[in-house]
Design a protein around this motif. Structure first.
Motif, PDB file in Angstrom:
ATOM      1  N   TRP A  75       5.756  -4.243   5.119  1.00  0.00           N
ATOM      2  CA  TRP A  75       7.166  -4.542   5.344  1.00  0.00           C
ATOM      3  C   TRP A  75       7.422  -6.048   5.273  1.00  0.00           C
ATOM      4  N   GLY A  76       6.438  -6.802   4.840  1.00  0.00           N
ATOM      5  CA  GLY A  76       6.567  -8.247   4.785  1.00  0.00           C
ATOM      6  C   GLY A  76       6.154  -8.931   6.067  1.00  0.00           C
ATOM      7  N   ASN A  77       5.678  -8.153   7.039  1.00  0.00           N
ATOM      8  CA  ASN A  77       5.251  -8.710   8.312  1.00  0.00           C
ATOM      9  C   ASN A  77       3.963  -9.516   8.130  1.00  0.00           C
ATOM     10  N   SER A  78       3.881 -10.687   8.752  1.00  0.00           N
ATOM     11  CA  SER A  78       2.728 -11.566   8.549  1.00  0.00           C
ATOM     12  C   SER A  78       1.436 -10.930   9.039  1.00  0.00           C
ATOM     13  N   TRP A  79       1.511 -10.140  10.123  1.00  0.00           N
ATOM     14  CA  TRP A  79       0.290  -9.530  10.641  1.00  0.00           C
ATOM     15  C   TRP A  79      -0.238  -8.484   9.664  1.00  0.00           C
ATOM     16  N   GLN A  80       0.676  -7.718   9.064  1.00  0.00           N
ATOM     17  CA  GLN A  80       0.264  -6.749   8.045  1.00  0.00           C
ATOM     18  C   GLN A  80      -0.373  -7.451   6.855  1.00  0.00           C
ATOM     19  N   LEU A  81       0.271  -8.528   6.414  1.00  0.00           N
ATOM     20  CA  LEU A  81      -0.221  -9.239   5.232  1.00  0.00           C
ATOM     21  C   LEU A  81      -1.579  -9.884   5.499  1.00  0.00           C
ATOM     22  N   ARG A  82      -1.727 -10.463   6.678  1.00  0.00           N
ATOM     23  CA  ARG A  82      -3.010 -11.102   6.995  1.00  0.00           C
ATOM     24  C   ARG A  82      -4.127 -10.060   7.074  1.00  0.00           C
ATOM     25  N   SER A  83      -3.835  -8.904   7.632  1.00  0.00           N
ATOM     26  CA  SER A  83      -4.845  -7.846   7.710  1.00  0.00           C
ATOM     27  C   SER A  83      -5.209  -7.334   6.317  1.00  0.00           C
ATOM     28  N   PHE A  84      -4.219  -7.265   5.428  1.00  0.00           N
ATOM     29  CA  PHE A  84      -4.537  -6.890   4.046  1.00  0.00           C
ATOM     30  C   PHE A  84      -5.470  -7.924   3.420  1.00  0.00           C
ATOM     31  N   GLN A  85      -5.178  -9.206   3.611  1.00  0.00           N
ATOM     32  CA  GLN A  85      -6.041 -10.235   3.066  1.00  0.00           C
ATOM     33  C   GLN A  85      -7.455 -10.119   3.616  1.00  0.00           C
ATOM     34  N   ASP A  86      -7.573  -9.797   4.901  1.00  0.00           N
ATOM     35  CA  ASP A  86      -8.895  -9.664   5.512  1.00  0.00           C
ATOM     36  C   ASP A  86      -9.705  -8.550   4.878  1.00  0.00           C
ATOM     37  N   PHE A  87      -9.056  -7.433   4.571  1.00  0.00           N
ATOM     38  CA  PHE A  87      -9.779  -6.233   4.147  1.00  0.00           C
ATOM     39  C   PHE A  87      -9.424  -5.794   2.729  1.00  0.00           C
TER      40      PHE A  87
END
Length: 434
Positions: free
Chosen positions: A17-29
């Motif tokens: 949804w564009g949320n930074s926590w979602q995006l950062r977790s995607f980058q992590d994994f």
């Protein structure tokens, strides 16, 4: 249902949804997930192309509603949907599913040596072989009942509801994993380590469950830039990297191009190199990073040849303690086993690094050079990410001599380069977080 690409590889989508926590977790994994999809762009995507679709927590409750028909159709056509929403999943067409608000009795349970009031449902779900209870223990956002066709994985003690449900065989052959846990938001905030451990266990499990075998990111290429024998082909490097699980190859600098980069996961660039040529290949190197490749750069840049690089600055060599490199942050375990004199080659300080270059925003500053009262970054690590795909590899920047010289003695002789590459590989696979 088509869940493979034309080359036969199954794929996993991650809706955000564009949320930074979602995006950062995607980058992590992102090693374990293929495509990042903005939820408002969902109508442009054929979800039947995916073996699994993940909808992480931290989603605005209203965001999925316009797409409920598409998401439910994916399930009814045999898709595998993973949903981590706290009571905002009433758009799912699951008969009899009910959510009850509530949370743990004591938010500070973990500070008091107490156990959280959750346990695995008996008999144990097979996922518990891969994700222990400690990786599922923090708090939750309400609970679900266990409707017909569902299997509870994790439940609140005393029969107060389920926090993690598996619907293994929905009509049409689809599968739903539904949870009120919120691992992506807390991992993305770098808060609550159990949530990171959950995702570090969950994503490999999901890939195994789907029969997806991801590469190990173990192909290492040493770019041969100078014909000095010790620089062209360091005698020990293959053995050192092989012990660390890498497959090593060597390639002359002027062979650098898409074909070579396609065959490697980590590219090592020694300190004496042709900056003009490397700048001519900058687009290819950025594309390599964008697909998840890693760069180890030894350099004292005069004309920076990648957009995130900066010119080199030397520190004053007087007093000599200025050029004694000190470990500042070893969260990735690169220097821990090398000894205090890791930066001395044949006992001489100052060749490992004599200065610094400014790191890009978000980089992790690893080692200090210069005066104690005004230290500068001799080594740093940074993740390169693209705004379109959210993917990107890692850069280890060493502002100094070729690291193949260090350390030249001690119990871990010749381990520095292997340690750097291990850290980058673990970062790439989500085993470490930047």
């Amino acid at each position: 249902m088509a869940d493979v690409t034309p080359n036969g590889a199954k794929r996993i989508a991650y809706i955000h949804w564009g949320n930074s926590w979602q995006l950062r977790s995607f980058q992590d994994f992102n090693h374990y997930v293929d495509d990042l999809i903005y939820i408002h762009d969902l109508p442009r995507f054929d979800l039947s192309a995916y073996a699994a679709v993940i909808m992480p927590d931290a989603m605005d409750a209203a965001a999925p509603l316009p797409h409920r028909q598409q998401l439910n159709a994916y399930l009814k056509d045999g898709g595998f949907l993973v949903v981590s929403l706290q009571g905002h999943a009433d758009w799912l067409d699951i008969p009899g599913l009910e959510w009850t608000p509530g949370n743990c009795r004591d938010w500070l349970w973990w500070t008091k040596g107490e156990q959280l009031e959750v346990s695995f449902t008996q008999p144990l779900h097979p996922i518990t072989d891969s994700i222990p209870l400690s990786h599922m223990s923090w708090h939750w956002g309400g609970s679900y009942n266990v409707p017909e066709g569902a299997r509870s994985i994790l439940e609140i003690d005393g029969g107060r509801g389920s926090l993690f449900l598996d619907f293994p065989s929905l009509p049409g052959g689809g599968r739903l994993l539904l949870s009120t846990l919120d691992p992506h938001s807390h991992n993305g905030q770098r808060f609550m380590p159990a949530t990171t451990r959950f995702l570090q266990s969950f994503y490999p499990w999901l890939n195994r469950e789907l029969g997806i075998d991801r590469p190990l990111n173990n192909r290492f290429t040493y770019l041969q830039c100078s014909h000095v024998p010790s620089e062209w082909h360091p005698a020990w490097i293959e053995e050192s990297l092989e012990r660390a699980g890498f497959k090593t190859s060597f390639a002359p600098l002027y062979q650098l191009g898409p074909e070579l980069l396609e065959k490697t996961d980590t590219l090592y660039i020694p300190s004496s190199h042709d900056e003009f040529f490397l700048k001519s290949r900058s687009d290819e190197l950025l594309a390599f990073l964008a697909r998840g490749g890693n760069l180890v750069i030894c350099a004292e840049p005069c004309q920076p040849w990648l957009p995130f690089m900066a010119p080199f600055h030397a520190v004053s060599p007087r007093p000599f303690t200025n050029i004694k490199v000190r470990v500042r942050n070893d969260r990735f375990g690169i220097f821990a086993d090398l000894g205090e004199d890791f930066d001395g080659w044949e006992g001489i300080f100052g060749q490992y690094a004599r200065g610094w270059s400014d790191p890009p925003p978000g980089a992790i500053w690893l080692t200090d050079v210069g005066p104690e009262g005004d230290p500068k970054p001799a080594d740093w690590i940074w993740q390169y990410t693209t705004t379109t795909t959210g993917r990107g590899g890692y850069v280890f920047m060493h502002n100094g001599d070729n690291m193949t010289r260090y350390p030249d003695r001690g119990p871990k002789k010749e381990a520095l380069v292997a340690n750097v590459c291990l850290a980058l590989r673990r970062l790439s696979m989500g085993e470490l977080l930047i």
